[in-house]
Enzyme design. Structure first.
Site, PDB file in Angstrom:
ATOM      1  N   TYR A 134      25.663  94.916 -83.812  1.00 48.28           N
ATOM      2  CA  TYR A 134      25.516  95.456 -82.452  1.00 48.28           C
ATOM      3  C   TYR A 134      25.146  94.313 -81.522  1.00 48.28           C
ATOM      4  O   TYR A 134      24.252  93.524 -81.825  1.00 48.28           O
ATOM      5  CB  TYR A 134      24.420  96.524 -82.438  1.00 48.28           C
ATOM      6  CG  TYR A 134      24.125  97.122 -81.076  1.00 48.28           C
ATOM      7  CD1 TYR A 134      22.882  96.912 -80.458  1.00 48.28           C
ATOM      8  CD2 TYR A 134      25.058  97.906 -80.408  1.00 48.28           C
ATOM      9  CE1 TYR A 134      22.605  97.465 -79.213  1.00 48.28           C
ATOM     10  CE2 TYR A 134      24.773  98.462 -79.154  1.00 48.28           C
ATOM     11  CZ  TYR A 134      23.544  98.236 -78.559  1.00 48.28           C
ATOM     12  OH  TYR A 134      23.271  98.780 -77.320  1.00 48.28           O
ATOM     13  N   ASP A 139      24.625  85.938 -82.291  1.00 45.00           N
ATOM     14  CA  ASP A 139      23.793  86.849 -81.508  1.00 45.00           C
ATOM     15  C   ASP A 139      22.402  86.852 -82.152  1.00 45.00           C
ATOM     16  O   ASP A 139      22.177  87.530 -83.144  1.00 45.00           O
ATOM     17  CB  ASP A 139      24.405  88.250 -81.501  1.00 45.00           C
ATOM     18  CG  ASP A 139      23.536  89.213 -80.718  1.00 45.00           C
ATOM     19  OD1 ASP A 139      24.008  90.318 -80.394  1.00 45.00           O
ATOM     20  OD2 ASP A 139      22.367  88.879 -80.435  1.00 45.00           O
ATOM     21  N   LYS A 171      14.680  89.918 -76.624  1.00 46.16           N
ATOM     22  CA  LYS A 171      13.476  90.423 -77.290  1.00 46.16           C
ATOM     23  C   LYS A 171      12.307  89.426 -77.214  1.00 46.16           C
ATOM     24  O   LYS A 171      11.653  89.322 -76.184  1.00 46.16           O
ATOM     25  CB  LYS A 171      13.836  90.817 -78.717  1.00 46.16           C
ATOM     26  CG  LYS A 171      14.911  91.957 -78.744  1.00 46.16           C
ATOM     27  CD  LYS A 171      15.239  92.413 -80.128  1.00 46.16           C
ATOM     28  CE  LYS A 171      16.471  93.311 -80.149  1.00 46.16           C
ATOM     29  NZ  LYS A 171      16.192  94.718 -79.874  1.00 46.16           N
TER      30      LYS A 171
HETATM   31  P1  KE4 Z   1      19.433  94.971 -75.168  1.00 42.04           P
HETATM   32  O1  KE4 Z   1      20.583  95.093 -74.176  1.00 42.04           O
HETATM   33  O2  KE4 Z   1      19.026  96.328 -75.748  1.00 42.04           O
HETATM   34  O3  KE4 Z   1      18.265  94.186 -74.655  1.00 42.04           O
HETATM   35  O4  KE4 Z   1      19.981  94.085 -76.403  1.00 42.04           O
HETATM   36  C1  KE4 Z   1      21.160  94.472 -77.055  1.00 42.04           C
HETATM   37  C2  KE4 Z   1      21.189  93.824 -78.421  1.00 42.04           C
HETATM   38  C3  KE4 Z   1      22.011  92.726 -78.621  1.00 42.04           C
HETATM   39  N1  KE4 Z   1      22.061  92.108 -79.811  1.00 42.04           N
HETATM   40  C4  KE4 Z   1      21.321  92.545 -80.861  1.00 42.04           C
HETATM   41  C5  KE4 Z   1      21.416  91.834 -82.177  1.00 42.04           C
HETATM   42  C6  KE4 Z   1      20.467  93.664 -80.712  1.00 42.04           C
HETATM   43  O5  KE4 Z   1      19.745  94.100 -81.772  1.00 42.04           O
HETATM   44  C7  KE4 Z   1      20.396  94.314 -79.472  1.00 42.04           C
HETATM   45  C8  KE4 Z   1      19.537  95.541 -79.239  1.00 42.04           C
HETATM   46  N2  KE4 Z   1      18.891  96.077 -80.392  1.00 42.04           N
HETATM   47  C9  KE4 Z   1      18.598  97.468 -80.339  1.00 42.04           C
HETATM   48  C10 KE4 Z   1      17.890  97.835 -81.656  1.00 42.04           C
HETATM   49  N3  KE4 Z   1      18.751  97.844 -82.758  1.00 42.04           N
HETATM   50  C11 KE4 Z   1      17.781  97.847 -79.161  1.00 42.04           C
HETATM   51  C12 KE4 Z   1      17.162  99.222 -79.239  1.00 42.04           C
HETATM   52  C13 KE4 Z   1      17.814 100.192 -78.298  1.00 42.04           C
HETATM   53  O6  KE4 Z   1      19.062 100.175 -78.147  1.00 42.04           O
HETATM   54  O7  KE4 Z   1      17.057 100.989 -77.716  1.00 42.04           O
END
Ligand code: KE4
Length: 446
Positions: free
Chosen positions: A155, A250, A278
């Protein structure tokens, strides 16, 4: 605290959360600001949290939980670490955003560049999605190619081109996994299984001269926690070098999580582009993407690749992120050494508790990132999305409910990662394992 029934929550225990969520649903889709928080995957009413401190969060009914969600990764020091609170208090009174350069950005940029092997220049953005979206645009601009290879189960945020599900065919062309995403957009996304360098080689061969980048989570954290198989990342690096394809790591989740240099530092494989998020913002909205100077000078205003953001590099996130990175670097990165010991103890304890509970599991771990897969039998491993989705998610649901009722907060989905923080002390681990023993018994009964 004994684990109670797995599937139906004790009604009174969550009474105020139920009320708060009912109200939230009248205001926001699903009553949440991000879908996973709605607890849909685990069939429960979401717990409404009022505060966090260290390894603990407290819900609106006054219950404490040992927290392994950690806001899905940013909180490597735990909730409300004093150093971050003090740093924010120092800056908040001087303004929260100026729309003009600040030296706070310089300070955090210096730390990021010094720590991450693949970054010579960095651009701050506000979310991991923005970082991935921007890095992909940059990869396409630099390479003059349109297609992106991504792994099923990884993701990279909700940008259109990456909201794809596997279509038919060996090297599958992505089809939209959400309404509103045009097929014309996802048609440039080629899907391959994680941990399969041969599939990447085939995908590149199937689209000669058309692949801009291979995008990958160097440690997959969005289908449970799945480490790279030995040699996998290096094989991607070699393939990209052979074919003039850019390698995009990523590291939104792994950056500063598994070491100051992230996964690229841990495994010694340097990508062409890196996404961060994060931890880099210390729990505030902040992310970043970076690369060599030659690549990053293509980004506006130095170059033609446009990307912008009102709150990018805001002083609060710069202060929080900088404070956390300082703490992670202190005393020769002692935090990581401690995290390694505590996390290893937790993983071993979970394996023992599952065995005692008669529940076959496959526990994965890289540093303070853990995964618990409810497999068919002891010895089964999980290395990709197909393996993860073949696991007993019903058992995870039962396990989740028993842990929650016992005061341990896990992600409300089998496809997330457990995060241990520097605030998880021996008592937190002891309590977790005590509750887990009963929770695995409940799961085994499903
Ligand atoms: P954000 O747009 O949520 O800040 O980041 C997206 C993203 C990009 N790359 C990786 C590897 C990620 O894990 C994420 C976001 N992770 C999720 C949890 N698996 C965020 C939690 C959520 O969607 O509420």
């Amino acid at each position: 605290m004994p684990a109670t029934s797995s599937t139906t929550a004790p009604t009174d225990r969550y009474a105020k959360s139920v009320l708060a969520h009912a109200h939230a649903r009248t205001l926001m889709p699903g009553g949440v600001s991000s879908p996973v928080r709605a607890f849909k995957a685990v069939g429960r009413t979401p717990v409404t949290v009022v505060s966090g401190r260290g390894a603990t969060v407290t819900d609106v009914d006054g219950h404490d939980y040992i927290d392994y969600v950690g806001s899905y990764g940013p909180l490597i020091l735990g909730h409300a670490p004093e150093a971050v609170t003090v740093a924010l208090a120092k800056v908040v009174g001087h303004g929260t955003s100026f729309g003009m350069p600040t030296e706070a950005e310089n300070r955090l940029a210096e730390k990021v560049i010094a720590a991450v092997p693949g970054i010579e220049l960095v651009r701050f953005v506000n979310s991991g999605t923005e970082a991935a979206m921007s890095a992909i645009r940059l990869a396409r601009a630099v390479s003059g190619r349109d297609k992106i290879i991504k792994c099923v189960g990884c993701y990279h945020g909700h940008t259109d081109s990456l909201l794809v599900a596997a279509g038919s065919g060996a090297t599958t062309l992505g089809v939209p996994s959400s309404p509103g995403v045009p097929a014309s957009v996802t048609g440039n996304t080629v899907l391959v299984p994680y941990n399969d360098a041969g599939a990447v080689r085939a995908a590149i061969a199937a689209h000669p001269g058309a692949i801009a980048a291979v995008a990958v989570e160097p440690i997959a954290g969005n289908m449970g926690c799945i480490p790279p198989e030995p040699g996998y990342l290096q094989a991607l690096r070699d393939l990209c070098d052979e074919t003039g394809t850019l390698l995009l790591f990523d590291e939104v989740m792994t950056g500063f999580r598994v070491g100051l240099g992230g996964a690229q530092g841990l495994y010694g494989v340097t990508p062409d582009l890196t996404c961060l998020g994060k931890i880099v913002g210390g729990g505030l909205p902040c992310a970043a993407y970076g690369a060599s100077e030659a690549v990053m000078r293509q980004v506006a205003p130095d170059g033609p690749v446009y990307q912008a953001g009102t709150l990018s590099g805001n002083p609060l996130a710069m202060a929080a992120g900088g404070t956390v990175l300082d703490a992670l670097a202190a005393d020769d990165s002692a935090v990581y050494k401690d995290l390694e010991v505590v996390s290893a103890g937790l993983a071993a304890g979970l394996e023992a508790a599952a065995k005692k509970g008669g529940c076959p599991v496959y526990v994965t771990r890289v540093g303070s990132m853990l995964g618990v897969f409810f497999v068919d039998k002891d010895g089964d491993r999980v290395t990709d999305y197909a393996g993860a989705t073949a696991c007993h998610t019903d058992r995870y649901t039962a396990f989740f409910g028993a842990m929650l009722d016992g005061g341990v907060m896990l992600a409300p989905s089998a496809y997330e990662t457990w995060f241990v923080s520097a605030a998880h002390d021996d008592e937190a681990i002891r309590h977790t394992l005590e509750v887990a023993e009963g929770a695995f018994k409940v799961a085994a009964g499903v």
